[in-house]
Design an enzyme around this catalytic site. Structure first.
Site, PDB file in Angstrom:
ATOM      1  N   ASN A 147      -8.555  -1.240   4.228  1.00 15.83           N
ATOM      2  CA  ASN A 147      -8.669  -1.545   2.802  1.00 15.83           C
ATOM      3  C   ASN A 147      -7.564  -2.478   2.322  1.00 15.83           C
ATOM      4  OD1 ASN A 147      -6.741   0.432   3.243  1.00 15.83           O
ATOM      5  ND2 ASN A 147      -7.008   1.350   1.234  1.00 15.83           N
ATOM      6  N   ASP A 148      -6.589  -2.781   3.172  1.00 19.39           N
ATOM      7  CA  ASP A 148      -5.527  -3.704   2.799  1.00 19.39           C
ATOM      8  C   ASP A 148      -5.754  -5.111   3.345  1.00 19.39           C
ATOM      9  OD1 ASP A 148      -4.022  -1.574   1.602  1.00 19.39           O
ATOM     10  OD2 ASP A 148      -3.436  -0.949   3.616  1.00 19.39           O
ATOM     11  N   ASP A 157       0.858  -1.179   0.000  1.00 21.55           N
ATOM     12  CA  ASP A 157       0.000   0.000   0.000  1.00 21.55           C
ATOM     13  C   ASP A 157       0.902   1.238   0.000  1.00 21.55           C
ATOM     14  OD1 ASP A 157      -2.323   1.577   0.225  1.00 21.55           O
ATOM     15  OD2 ASP A 157      -2.084   1.675   2.399  1.00 21.55           O
ATOM     16  N   LYS A 158       0.326   2.413  -0.235  1.00 19.36           N
ATOM     17  CA  LYS A 158       1.139   3.629  -0.260  1.00 19.36           C
ATOM     18  C   LYS A 158       0.947   4.448   1.013  1.00 19.36           C
ATOM     19  CE  LYS A 158      -0.167   7.348  -2.309  1.00 19.36           C
ATOM     20  NZ  LYS A 158      -0.024   8.306  -1.167  1.00 19.36           N
ATOM     21  N   THR A 159      -0.240   4.994   1.197  1.00 22.48           N
ATOM     22  CA  THR A 159      -0.488   5.898   2.320  1.00 22.48           C
ATOM     23  C   THR A 159      -0.418   5.137   3.637  1.00 22.48           C
ATOM     24  OG1 THR A 159      -1.935   7.215   0.901  1.00 22.48           O
ATOM     25  CG2 THR A 159      -2.087   7.571   3.279  1.00 22.48           C
ATOM     26  N   LYS A 172      -7.033  -5.206  -5.189  1.00 20.73           N
ATOM     27  CA  LYS A 172      -5.734  -5.521  -4.613  1.00 20.73           C
ATOM     28  C   LYS A 172      -5.578  -7.025  -4.432  1.00 20.73           C
ATOM     29  CE  LYS A 172      -5.059  -1.181  -2.045  1.00 20.73           C
ATOM     30  NZ  LYS A 172      -4.744  -0.578  -0.724  1.00 20.73           N
ATOM     31  N   ARG A 227      -5.935   4.003  -7.717  1.00 21.76           N
ATOM     32  CA  ARG A 227      -7.402   4.019  -7.603  1.00 21.76           C
ATOM     33  C   ARG A 227      -7.980   2.599  -7.607  1.00 21.76           C
ATOM     34  NH1 ARG A 227      -8.839   8.493  -5.186  1.00 21.76           N
ATOM     35  NH2 ARG A 227      -8.719  10.398  -6.419  1.00 21.76           N
ATOM     36  N   GLY A 231      -5.097   3.206  -3.340  1.00 24.24           N
ATOM     37  CA  GLY A 231      -6.367   3.824  -3.708  1.00 24.24           C
ATOM     38  C   GLY A 231      -6.230   5.288  -4.041  1.00 24.24           C
TER      39      GLY A 231
END
Length: 846
Positions: free
Chosen positions: A566-567, A218-220, A543, A537, A425
């Site tokens: 969300n992960d 994930d990024k954030t 994912k 997005r 996302g």
């Protein structure tokens, strides 16, 4: 009232429906929806209606103005978020699956040995045993040689059952538990700021940490700190927040970190240079008692504008205070968009573009505008027309900094041949900027492909063009690749050796088409040929689908790492799930197999703990199979010299204690503490990680090598003492060849040989290794003399029939010569082969 809407689905970004209320109908869109888990803040009360409450209905409807509007049933499996959550799966490692297969093979081998010896017993009883009925009568109930062979089969199955490693599974779990504690106790993976240590939440996947080929991140909150810092702003065309040269920090909600100085200049933690001796001070907000004492801003011009009472500046801050929930929506390929949000009669219009200052920063921007927003109903289709009239006041630049050590970690993992894909996302521009910041994307790359098609044909064409460009570049440097159709059952690495470095960036709506059954192979082939892959997005379900796609076709070990709810789906789907304990709660941690607080700890988890766990487990398994075959196969050879009567070679107590006392602790010590190189070398040389990815240290070939060595040892273990005892005599001239002395000689030779072998296999000696190896040998001799003592024989004459055998046998020089000869002949070829391999074909660790 009544709500008519779409059936339950997993699309988080779309919703369509109509609310019928008092003979009027109102359109419902995704802007009217609150997903499960959302929290409505700064709101004293509201009217809510649960749309998807569970069950199997195609669409949920609520009627009436009373209880249905106030009852809030518990959301069920029909909610969008639940449909994006993956199922919890029982995770097993590849070594687990291989062990199960090998145990079945060994059981089949046991049955074959039993059949061979049973046939031998039937033939021997028919040809020889029938002549000795007076001296060796058949047991009661046995009337034929065939039936004797049948009974002999089951007797040998019981005697030879030690070849099936039942205790192996218990020992493996002990090793994994030890490896998990090493992760929990690692002080170098402890974050003092958050007081969070690394945690192994499972004990079944430790060795698979040393075999990872794909990391999905994930990024954030995972790559970034997920701390949004007000860095700059623009009001009425003027920019505020320009950072002065030489400042030690930027606008941040925390104290600046010390800079690292060199001879001619200074650099802060973000790499910005300043002259030595310059000590610019941040803006003083002490006059405002409500100011955050940890906030730092370096441009006093904004504060002066507020104090002078500039109307536009006051309007700018008033608008931020009233309406700060702008959701930009992309409208054109150029990156411009508009968003709407209301607070009373105030409206906002947003612009999502990167902030490009003199120092080259890339920050997320949100434009603010003061205006009026109106809505009117159009016709009977339930749609609204929205008109917005406003004046752009300015924009804010918000920065989410990278976590410390992220670029270095990604660089090292890439050198270890681990491919990193970012699944986020966030919007494309932000994700690409983070890709450049963490060095996944570089200006030296041959090309960065962007897939943004909205139809199946557009996505397929963009993927085809990307592959053609990569293959054309490869042909230009002499690497020809055929364009034959790739079979979906086994994806070959046609494009994985392309010349140049490429990256792939794909949007969520394009990914939805790329993951369809008829295009997933093309997408995977294109993505695997690229050095970096960024999916923007994407929904939680997408994912998980990307991870599942790689697992399906690449047959590689995957690891997913994230910090938010969300992960969770991605973490559950991957072979190994890692949760970051950050700002997004603990849902990802609760669903994960391993957790820690910073992304940089992933490097140590894989390259140190993972690689060591894989190495230890493989060496443990090889030795375990070896010692069991060396021990058990002696019974097989003895069967040919005892009339296939199922007579055991060893004393019954030696058979019981061999795996429990004499050989269990040394191999456990090796499996828990062994190392080939120190941890510093594991971090400095990432290529040391590759044997695990290629599964070189334990596979079917290595298994058969261990079995062959065990059988070779058993042959020498039986026939060398047998040959010596044929003509050997005692010191007094009496015959040495008695059953008890032979059993003691073979058992002693076996314990010494396997102890020497574990010493050769041990690469890292600790005090515990020494204690267990030498202690096991001492325990063997102590128990041996105790079992053969007169005292136990007098107390239990029927149980200890080997009275005096050990002292009598081990007092003979011929016995010790036999034990020494057997040990040398068994171990010498192993030493010679390892010496030649070390000098002729050394590995990187050597």
């Amino acid at each position: 009232g009544e709500v008519v809407c779409e059936p339950p689905n997993n699309k988080l970004d779309k919703f369509g429906g109509t609310l019928y209320w008092k003979e009027h109908k109102y359109p419902l869109s995704n802007q009217n929806m609150l997903l499960r888990g959302c929290v409505l803040r700064n709101t004293e009360w509201c009217f809510g209606l649960v749309i998807f409450a569970g069950g199997r209905g195609a669409a949920a409807a609520a009627r009436g103005a009373g209880p249905p509007l106030t009852r809030v049933p518990r959301p069920g499996p029909d909610t969008k978020l639940m449909q994006n959550s993956g199922r919890t799966k029982f995770k097993r490692t590849s070594i687990d699956r291989l062990m199960n297969t090998l145990v079945l093979w060994i059981f089949g081998f046991l049955v074959c040995m039993g059949v061979i010896l049973a046939i031998g017993n039937a033939i021997w009883e028919h040809e020889v045993g029938a002549r000795f009925q007076v001296y060796l009568p058949w047991p009661e109930g046995v009337h034929s040689a065939f039936f004797s062979g049948f009974l002999s089969f089951w007797s040998y199955i019981i005697i030879l059952n030690t070849v099936v490693p039942i205790s192996l599974y218990v020992s493996v779990e002990i090793l994994r538990l030890g490896h998990s504690y090493f992760i929990n106790w690692d002080k170098k993976m402890y974050c003092a700021a958050r007081r969070a240590a690394a945690e192994a939440r499972t004990t079944t996947l430790s060795e698979e940490l040393g075999q990872v080929e794909y990391v999905f991140s994930d990024k954030t909150g995972t790559l970034t700190q997920n701390v949004m810092v007000f860095s700059k702003c623009s009001v009425n065309g003027r920019s505020y927040g320009e950072r002065p040269r030489g400042s030690r920090g930027r606008g941040a909600a925390g104290p600046a970190q010390p800079a690292s100085c060199s001879a001619g200049d200074a650099q802060d933690v973000l790499g910005h240079k300043g002259e030595l001796g310059q000590r610019p001070e941040p803006v003083d907000f002490s006059s405002n008692p409500l100011a955050d004492p940890g906030f730092q801003f370096w441009d006093a011009g904004l504060l002066e504008a507020v104090r002078r009472g500039q109307p536009l500046v006051h309007d700018f801050f008033r608008l931020l205070a009233l309406c700060h929930t702008v959701m930009p929506e992309e409208k054109s390929p150029g990156g411009r968009g508009d968003g709407t949000g209301t607070a009373g009669t105030a409206g906002t219009a947003g612009m999502a573009r990167g902030w490009h200052g003199d120092s080259g920063e890339n920050m997320g921007t949100v434009g603010t505008a003061w205006g009026w927003r109106g809505r009117h109903r159009d016709g009977g289709d339930g749609e609204d027309s929205v008109g917005t009239v406003g004046t752009l006041l300015g924009a804010t630049a918000i920065e989410d900094k990278l976590q410390q050590g992220v670029p270095e970690t990604i660089a090292v993992l890439t050198l270890a041949n681990i491919k990193i894909w970012v699944l986020t996302g966030d919007k494309q521009e932000t994700a690409v900027n983070i890709g450049y910041s963490c060095k996944m994307l570089t200006d030296d790359m041959t090309e960065v492909f962007v897939v943004s098609g909205r139809t199946v044909l557009e996505v397929r064409e963009e993927l085809r063009q990307a592959r053609e460009k990569m293959m054309a570049a490869s042909r230009s440097v002499g690497n020809g690749f055929c364009q034959e159709k790739v079979p979906s059952s086994k994806l070959p690495s046609v494009l994985e050796a392309v010349a140049g470095e490429y990256a792939l960036v794909i949007n969520g709506h394009s990914l939805a088409h790329a993951l369809e059954a008829d295009m997933e192979v093309e997408f995977l082939e294109t993505a695997c040929a690229c050095k970096a892959v960024i999916c923007c997005r994407v929904t939680p379900l997408q994912k998980a689908q990307v991870v599942e796609l790689v697992k399906k076709y690449k047959k590689a070990v995957t690891l997913a790492i994230g910090d938010g709810a969300n992960d969770v789906s991605m973490i559950k789907t991957a072979h190994i799930g890692v949760g970051i304990s950050g700002q997004e709660g603990i849902q990802a941690v609760l669903a994960s197999d391993y957790s820690f607080s910073q992304f940089k700890f992933l490097q140590r988890l894989l390259l140190v703990h993972g690689r060591w766990s894989y190495l230890r487990m493989c060496k443990f398994l090889c030795y375990f199979f070896y010692k069991n075959f060396a021990f058990t196969m002696v019974h097989f050879w003895f069967g040919f010299f005892c009339g296939f009567s199922a007579q055991t070679v060893y004393d019954q107590y030696f058979i019981t204690l061999y795996n429990i006392v004499y050989t269990s602790l040394p191999v456990l010590a090796m499996g828990i503490f062994d190392q080939d190189v120190p941890e510093q070398r594991s971090m400095e040389y990432p290529k040391l990680y590759e044997p695990g990815q290629l599964n070189l240290l334990f596979n079917k070939r290595e298994f058969f090598i261990c079995i062959a060595q065990g059988i070779y040892t058993s042959v020498l273990m039986f026939f060398i003492p047998y040959g010596v005892f044929t003509d050997a005599t005692r010191d007094d001239g009496a015959q040495l060849a008695d059953y008890q002395s032979f059993a003691v000689t073979v058992a002693t030779s076996l314990v010494i040989v396997v102890s020497v072998q574990i010493g050769l296999d041990t690469g890292f000696w600790t005090a515990i290794n020494h204690f267990f190896i030498w202690g096991s040998l001492a325990a063997y001799f102590a128990i041996l003399f105790a079992m053969h003592s007169d005292g136990l024989f007098h107390m239990f004459p029927n149980q200890f029939c080997f009275v005096g055998s050990a002292p009598a046998a081990l007092a003979q020089p011929a016995v010790w010569l036999t034990i020494g000869l057997t040990t040398v002949v068994c171990v010498a070829p192993v030493v010679a082969l390892r010496f030649l391999k070390l000098h002729l074909r050394p590995q990187l660790s050597d």
